[in-house]
Design an enzyme around this catalytic site. Structure first.
Site, PDB file in Angstrom:
ATOM      1  N   LYS A  89       0.854  -1.194   0.000  1.00 62.38           N
ATOM      2  CA  LYS A  89       0.000   0.000   0.000  1.00 62.38           C
ATOM      3  C   LYS A  89       0.883   1.235   0.000  1.00 62.38           C
ATOM      4  O   LYS A  89       1.787   1.361   0.830  1.00 62.38           O
ATOM      5  CB  LYS A  89      -0.902   0.008   1.246  1.00 62.38           C
ATOM      6  CG  LYS A  89      -1.977   1.095   1.184  1.00 62.38           C
ATOM      7  CD  LYS A  89      -3.130   0.648   0.343  1.00 62.38           C
ATOM      8  CE  LYS A  89      -4.120   1.779   0.056  1.00 62.38           C
ATOM      9  NZ  LYS A  89      -3.650   2.724  -0.981  1.00 62.38           N
ATOM     10  N   GLN A 110       7.022   3.974   3.964  1.00 62.16           N
ATOM     11  CA  GLN A 110       5.635   3.507   3.967  1.00 62.16           C
ATOM     12  C   GLN A 110       5.481   2.217   4.778  1.00 62.16           C
ATOM     13  O   GLN A 110       4.424   1.973   5.372  1.00 62.16           O
ATOM     14  CB  GLN A 110       5.172   3.271   2.530  1.00 62.16           C
ATOM     15  CG  GLN A 110       3.671   3.247   2.344  1.00 62.16           C
ATOM     16  CD  GLN A 110       3.044   4.630   2.351  1.00 62.16           C
ATOM     17  OE1 GLN A 110       3.589   5.559   1.783  1.00 62.16           O
ATOM     18  NE2 GLN A 110       1.896   4.761   2.998  1.00 62.16           N
ATOM     19  N   LYS A 113       5.105   3.443   8.405  1.00 60.61           N
ATOM     20  CA  LYS A 113       3.886   4.239   8.521  1.00 60.61           C
ATOM     21  C   LYS A 113       2.667   3.325   8.544  1.00 60.61           C
ATOM     22  O   LYS A 113       1.778   3.451   9.396  1.00 60.61           O
ATOM     23  CB  LYS A 113       3.795   5.218   7.347  1.00 60.61           C
ATOM     24  CG  LYS A 113       2.558   6.102   7.371  1.00 60.61           C
ATOM     25  CD  LYS A 113       2.391   6.863   6.074  1.00 60.61           C
ATOM     26  CE  LYS A 113       3.574   7.714   5.733  1.00 60.61           C
ATOM     27  NZ  LYS A 113       3.327   8.562   4.536  1.00 60.61           N
ATOM     28  N   LYS A 125       5.442   1.894  -3.014  1.00 62.35           N
ATOM     29  CA  LYS A 125       5.335   3.241  -3.572  1.00 62.35           C
ATOM     30  C   LYS A 125       5.608   3.176  -5.060  1.00 62.35           C
ATOM     31  O   LYS A 125       6.259   2.244  -5.543  1.00 62.35           O
ATOM     32  CB  LYS A 125       6.347   4.183  -2.914  1.00 62.35           C
ATOM     33  CG  LYS A 125       5.951   5.646  -2.985  1.00 62.35           C
ATOM     34  CD  LYS A 125       4.844   6.000  -2.006  1.00 62.35           C
ATOM     35  CE  LYS A 125       4.500   7.474  -2.041  1.00 62.35           C
ATOM     36  NZ  LYS A 125       3.502   7.854  -1.035  1.00 62.35           N
ATOM     37  N   GLY A 164      -3.105   7.960  -4.501  1.00 61.06           N
ATOM     38  CA  GLY A 164      -2.528   9.179  -5.051  1.00 61.06           C
ATOM     39  C   GLY A 164      -1.387   9.701  -4.195  1.00 61.06           C
ATOM     40  O   GLY A 164      -1.135   9.245  -3.087  1.00 61.06           O
ATOM     41  N   ASP A 165      -0.682  10.667  -4.730  1.00 64.86           N
ATOM     42  CA  ASP A 165       0.396  11.365  -4.033  1.00 64.86           C
ATOM     43  C   ASP A 165       0.579  12.679  -4.797  1.00 64.86           C
ATOM     44  O   ASP A 165      -0.332  13.105  -5.527  1.00 64.86           O
ATOM     45  CB  ASP A 165       1.676  10.515  -4.017  1.00 64.86           C
ATOM     46  CG  ASP A 165       2.727  11.036  -3.037  1.00 64.86           C
ATOM     47  OD1 ASP A 165       2.610  10.735  -1.842  1.00 64.86           O
ATOM     48  OD2 ASP A 165       3.660  11.746  -3.460  1.00 64.86           O
ATOM     49  N   THR A 208      -5.102  12.992   4.951  1.00 69.56           N
ATOM     50  CA  THR A 208      -3.715  13.229   5.359  1.00 69.56           C
ATOM     51  C   THR A 208      -3.601  14.543   6.120  1.00 69.56           C
ATOM     52  O   THR A 208      -2.953  14.611   7.173  1.00 69.56           O
ATOM     53  CB  THR A 208      -2.774  13.234   4.141  1.00 69.56           C
ATOM     54  OG1 THR A 208      -2.956  12.027   3.400  1.00 69.56           O
ATOM     55  CG2 THR A 208      -1.327  13.330   4.580  1.00 69.56           C
ATOM     56  N   ASN A 239      -3.040  19.207  -1.752  1.00 70.87           N
ATOM     57  CA  ASN A 239      -4.114  18.571  -0.999  1.00 70.87           C
ATOM     58  C   ASN A 239      -3.834  18.532   0.500  1.00 70.87           C
ATOM     59  O   ASN A 239      -4.684  18.878   1.322  1.00 70.87           O
ATOM     60  CB  ASN A 239      -4.295  17.144  -1.535  1.00 70.87           C
ATOM     61  CG  ASN A 239      -5.737  16.691  -1.471  1.00 70.87           C
ATOM     62  OD1 ASN A 239      -6.639  17.428  -1.821  1.00 70.87           O
ATOM     63  ND2 ASN A 239      -5.947  15.478  -1.008  1.00 70.87           N
ATOM     64  N   SER A 382      -7.337   5.213   3.377  1.00 73.92           N
ATOM     65  CA  SER A 382      -7.279   4.330   2.207  1.00 73.92           C
ATOM     66  C   SER A 382      -7.661   2.909   2.592  1.00 73.92           C
ATOM     67  O   SER A 382      -8.379   2.222   1.857  1.00 73.92           O
ATOM     68  CB  SER A 382      -5.869   4.340   1.609  1.00 73.92           C
ATOM     69  OG  SER A 382      -5.660   5.493   0.836  1.00 73.92           O
TER      70      SER A 382
END
Length: 450
Positions: A89, A110, A113, A125, A164-165, A208, A239, A382
């Site tokens: 993820k 990630q 996290k 990622k 997304g990022d 986020t 965002n 997510s």
């Protein structure tokens, strides 16, 4: 660092030129020293060596046609780093700065996290050096379709679930998902950040930024403080930054700065967040347009920044939220923040503070929330979207926000309690890294060597 030096040298030889990845690894290894000394089984089982090497790296060509009929070629990446806790993820980033090293650094972060959330998620990622800025809708669509054509066979709802990022928002997720569905013939939760009309979760777009503020709320509570009435500095205008400012305003705080690649906007009366949202949504407009409505605000062009500094961090404030990109906040920026009265820093971006900056924060005794803890709200929601997809259900925005707030509280508790366990109360860098590492490492040992 003892044997860690050998590990870093080995990484530099096997993965040359990946500076951000080395930085992330070094920070984690330093934080893990106490737990590795206390529990040598992690070294005996070769967990570190396995953790530092991705399970799979997928590099691919993305060929697409621009509006003039010219064939363009970009690089595509997906690093599937660790799946001990669940499907990979992590987001997709479309930006000219993207390269293999940045994707590896993001994927490595990630892992921890996602582990900190307590949810069943592995770490990964991906992205491309494609820049959506200045491209037409048709060009963005054709690029996304070409990107997914190369990637779709490597992902799936129980295998790898991108999101997304930077550079990948609602528009890009829609084009990516449409192409996945067209190629696979399946309507499943393979991407998160989708529209709520066709499988997305309410609250995902805000998650986020909101989560970053909720994490700060928990750090402040430990100090006997609250967010209400605080003056806040925020970097970025994407965002994460927008929804960080929105939640701060909702909780009674006053964000006074934000920034983009052109410079920094300062409004001491408090930023007009609805106006900022409309400016950024209107062809991703420049922040300087804000001055047309608010003449008491001022804009500092990036060319006028102090040498080696960012104007975002030069104002007097109580709280700081770096929400732009990696290594945006330097050691001198950190010294200025502490001198100007900031008592809490909560990272909305991934590794936005340099090693020197982190050292300043830790030595100063202010509250500092590292990104792998403070910005985990996005991946948390997510996973809530994945739950809704699996159940063919849709939750209310209130239910999602309540769950997010609880998850951010739990993340803070895990990091804070772990720091206290190892005798460094308040050091959430150490606490977050060890808490995340333990969960992943235990799963790796229990599942055997592979």
């Amino acid at each position: 660092m003892g044997n860690f030096s050998d590990i870093l040298v080995g990484l530099q030889q096997s993965s040359p030129g990946q500076t951000e990845f080395y930085q992330a690894v070094e920070e984690v290894l330093e934080a893990l020293t106490p737990v590795l000394e206390a529990e040598p089984r992690y070294c005996d089982e070769g967990v570190l060596e396995r953790l530092l090497e991705p399970e799979r790296q997928i590099f691919f060509r993305v060929a697409w046609v621009d509006d003039n009929g010219r064939v363009r070629v970009n690089k595509g990446y997906r690093v599937q780093f660790n799946s001990a806790l669940g499907p990979y993820k992590g987001g997709l980033r479309f930006h000219p700065s993207v390269n293999g090293g940045i994707i590896k650094f993001l994927g490595f972060e990630q892992i921890f996290k996602n582990a900190l959330t307590g949810l069943p998620l592995g770490g990964g990622k991906g992205g491309s050096d494609f820049d959506p800025k200045g491209r037409s809708q048709g060009e963005v669509m054709r690029f996304c379709q070409a990107f997914m054509t190369a990637l779709y066979r490597h992902i799936g709802a129980t295998v790898d679930v991108p999101a997304g990022d930077i550079g990948v928002g609602h528009r890009e997720i829609g084009y990516l998902y449409g192409q996945y569905r067209r190629l696979s013939g399946r309507f499943e939760g393979v991407l998160t950040g989708k529209s709520a009309d066709w499988g997305g979760s309410l609250g995902r777009k805000e998650a986020t930024g909101y989560g970053c503020v909720y994490f700060a709320e928990n750090m402040l509570a430990e100090r006997g403080e609250s967010i209400a009435g605080k003056t806040c500095l925020v970097s970025g205008a994407g965002n994460v930054a927008i929804y960080t400012m929105e939640k701060l305003t909702e909780l009674g705080a006053r964000p006074v700065t934000c920034s983009d690649s052109t410079g920094t906007l300062v409004h001491h009366a408090g930023l007009d967040v609805p106006l900022l949202k409309s400016i950024k949504e209107r062809d991703r407009g420049a922040l300087s347009a804000y001055l047309e409505t608010h003449r008491d605000a001022h804009f500092i062009p990036a060319s006028d920044y102090p040498q080696g500094r960012s104007a975002v961090w030069c104002e007097n404030a109580d709280l700081a939220f770096p929400c732009a990109t990696q290594n945006e906040l330097s050691g001198s920026d950190a010294e200025a923040l502490v001198a100007n009265g900031v008592i809490c820093v909560s990272e909305g971006a991934n590794m936005p503070c340099t090693r020197d900056a982190v050292s300043v924060f830790l030595k100063s005794g202010i509250s500092y929330g590292p990104g792998k803890a403070a910005n985990a709200g996005g991946v948390a929601v997510s996973q809530l979207e994945m739950q809704q997809n699996a159940a063919m259900a849709s939750w209310s925005a209130e239910r999602v926000d309540t769950a997010l707030r609880t998850i951010m509280y739990d993340i803070h508790q895990r990091a804070s309690h772990t720091a206290r366990e190892f005798g460094v109360q308040g050091n959430l860098v150490l606490g977050a890294n060890i808490a995340g590492f333990r969960r992943v490492a235990d799963a790796m040992i229990e599942q055997g060597v592979f």
